[in-house]
Scaffold this active site. Sequence first.
Site, PDB file in Angstrom:
ATOM      1  N   CYS A   1      24.498  65.007   0.737  1.00  0.00           N
ATOM      2  CA  CYS A   1      23.959  66.249   1.296  1.00  0.00           C
ATOM      3  C   CYS A   1      24.704  67.483   0.818  1.00  0.00           C
ATOM      4  O   CYS A   1      24.127  68.584   0.788  1.00  0.00           O
ATOM      5  CB  CYS A   1      23.904  66.184   2.822  1.00  0.00           C
ATOM      6  SG  CYS A   1      25.507  66.150   3.660  1.00  0.00           S
ATOM      7  N   ASP A   2      25.968  67.367   0.414  1.00  0.00           N
ATOM      8  CA  ASP A   2      26.706  68.506  -0.136  1.00  0.00           C
ATOM      9  C   ASP A   2      25.974  69.095  -1.338  1.00  0.00           C
ATOM     10  O   ASP A   2      26.047  70.307  -1.605  1.00  0.00           O
ATOM     11  CB  ASP A   2      28.096  68.103  -0.620  1.00  0.00           C
ATOM     12  CG  ASP A   2      28.838  67.170   0.293  1.00  0.00           C
ATOM     13  OD1 ASP A   2      28.189  66.445   1.073  1.00  0.00           O
ATOM     14  OD2 ASP A   2      30.077  67.133   0.215  1.00  0.00           O
ATOM     15  N   ALA A   3      25.276  68.228  -2.070  1.00  0.00           N
ATOM     16  CA  ALA A   3      24.593  68.655  -3.293  1.00  0.00           C
ATOM     17  C   ALA A   3      23.569  69.746  -3.019  1.00  0.00           C
ATOM     18  O   ALA A   3      23.250  70.540  -3.911  1.00  0.00           O
ATOM     19  CB  ALA A   3      23.908  67.459  -3.950  1.00  0.00           C
ATOM     20  N   LEU A   4      23.085  69.828  -1.773  1.00  0.00           N
ATOM     21  CA  LEU A   4      22.056  70.813  -1.452  1.00  0.00           C
ATOM     22  C   LEU A   4      22.599  72.241  -1.478  1.00  0.00           C
ATOM     23  O   LEU A   4      21.832  73.200  -1.589  1.00  0.00           O
ATOM     24  CB  LEU A   4      21.431  70.502  -0.097  1.00  0.00           C
ATOM     25  CG  LEU A   4      20.755  69.133   0.007  1.00  0.00           C
ATOM     26  CD1 LEU A   4      20.156  68.930   1.380  1.00  0.00           C
ATOM     27  CD2 LEU A   4      19.698  68.952  -1.086  1.00  0.00           C
ATOM     28  N   PHE A   5      23.902  72.387  -1.384  1.00  0.00           N
ATOM     29  CA  PHE A   5      24.534  73.697  -1.562  1.00  0.00           C
ATOM     30  C   PHE A   5      24.852  73.940  -3.031  1.00  0.00           C
ATOM     31  O   PHE A   5      24.757  75.066  -3.522  1.00  0.00           O
ATOM     32  CB  PHE A   5      25.823  73.785  -0.748  1.00  0.00           C
ATOM     33  CG  PHE A   5      26.543  75.104  -0.877  1.00  0.00           C
ATOM     34  CD1 PHE A   5      26.319  76.119   0.032  1.00  0.00           C
ATOM     35  CD2 PHE A   5      27.448  75.339  -1.909  1.00  0.00           C
ATOM     36  CE1 PHE A   5      26.960  77.347  -0.081  1.00  0.00           C
ATOM     37  CE2 PHE A   5      28.105  76.552  -2.040  1.00  0.00           C
ATOM     38  CZ  PHE A   5      27.859  77.558  -1.119  1.00  0.00           C
TER      39      PHE A   5
END
Length: 462
Positions: free
Chosen positions: A177-181
Site C-alpha cells: 500500500c505504500d506504493a500508492l504514495f
Amino acid sequence: DCLYQSLWYYPLFMKKSIYVSGLFLLFSLGCNVTVANGNHTSPSYTDVESQVKRVVSWQIDNFHYSASGNLHDNGIASWAHSVLYIGLSEWATLREEESAAYWEWLSGIGTQSNWKMNGIYPYHADEFCIGQFFATMYGKHKQDKMIAGTLERMERVMSDTRNTSMSYRNKEAWTWCDALFMAPPLYARMSVLKNDTRYFEFMDKEFRKTYDYLFDKTEKLFYRDDSYFNKTEANGKKVFWGRGNGWAIAGIANILKTLPADSEYRSYYESIFRSLAQSLIKLQDGKGAWHASLLDPDSYPAPETSCTALITYALIYGLNSGLLTQQEAYEPAIKAWNVLCEAIHENGKLGWVQPIGQDPKKVTKDMTATFGVGAFLLAATEMYKLTKGGGTGIEEEETDEDLLSYPETRVTIYNEQGFKVANELSRNRTCKAIIQNNNLPKGLYVIVLRNGGKKKVIKYLY
C-alpha cells in the site's frame, strides 16, 4: 429571492483572538484568529509558519545521504529523502516570496542527483517517488532535463513486459500500500504536464488492482501487503499498519490535487478517499495521534509521527477541498496538528518517527527520519491554507469584480452555523444554481469566491 451584499461579516471579527463555538466561518474570511474547539486550540497561520521554520532548519542542518550501499533507502534519490523534497517544495510553492533559500537547497538536490531516479530496481514504485519532486521543479523552471530521465523510466514501465503478480515478493507491480504514495501521483502529474492521457490510464489500471487486492472491505483499511492477510495483533485483531494507511490516503490526496475537476476518474478516487478518511478518524486516539498499529494501539502506545502527519495532511486537504465536512474532520485535524507540534523538540527535531519498515514497531521520542519531516511539511502546507480560509495561502485582494463570471472561480459556501457545505468551481453559474446543485435547504449562506489572488465574500438568502 436573494439578498446580495458584499463583505458583510468583517466588522464582527477584528480581534486577534476570539473564542467561539462552531463558527469556523472566521477562517473562511482569512482573519488572523485563534479558535478554541473543545480543548484543542486552532493555530494561526503565523504559528504554522513558525513551526515549519524550526523543523526545516534542523532538518537541513542535519541532512545527509549515502553515496554507496543501500541507495534505495539512503541515497540522495531514495524514496525516504524524496518525501522531504516533496514536502518542502510544496511549502516553498505556497510561501514563494519567503522560500528563496529553500528553493536554492532543493535545486542543489536536483543537481547532485543529476535529475535521475535510482537505477537499482527499475520497476519498483519507491524509485518513482523522487519523480514527483522533479515534476514540481520542472513546473517551476520548465527545464526538460529535470524530467527527461523520469519520463524515460515511466515509458519503460508502461511498455515492458513485467511480472504482474500481486504477491508481496513481487516489486514490479504495486503490491504494497505504500506504493500508492510513491508512484501513482507521479503518473497523474505527468498526464497533466504533458497532456497525455496514457499516464492517467496506466495509473488508474494499476491503482485499481492494488485497491481491489489490499483494501479490506470490512475494516475499510489497507493491508500493507498480502503477507498480512492472515496475521493478527496481540489483541487478536487484524494487522493494519498506521504509516501504510497514511501513505495510501496521502497518495490519494496527491492524485486528487492533480485530477481535473471534470475528470472521469475523479469520483472513484473521491469515494475511496472519503471512506478511508472516515475509518481513520474513528481510530484516532484521545490526544489526536495515530499509532503504529491502527487496531492494537495498546501494544504500541507511543504516538507515531509519520503516520499521524500523513493522515493529518489528508484530512486537512479534505477540509480545504470540500471532500470532508467540518463536522467530521475539523476537530480531528486540529487535534492531530497539535500532537505533531508537541513531537517537535526544542531544537526543531521532529520526534516519534518509526524508522524504515513495513509493519508496526515500537517508536521513541528521539527517533526521526526525513520522510517524517516531509509528511509534516505536507500537513503544514494544508494547515496554512486552512488558517487562511482554505485558499491559496497568499494574501488575497478584496474585489467587487464579478468573479462568478469566470468558470474557474472557486466557490465555497458556508451555512449559518459556519460549516462548509459546498466547495466547487463556478463554471459560470449563479449562486442560486450552485446552491440548488448541492441540494441545500433554504436559508442564509455566506459564499466566498476566490480567483487568482482575488477574493469576494457575499451574503446570500436563498
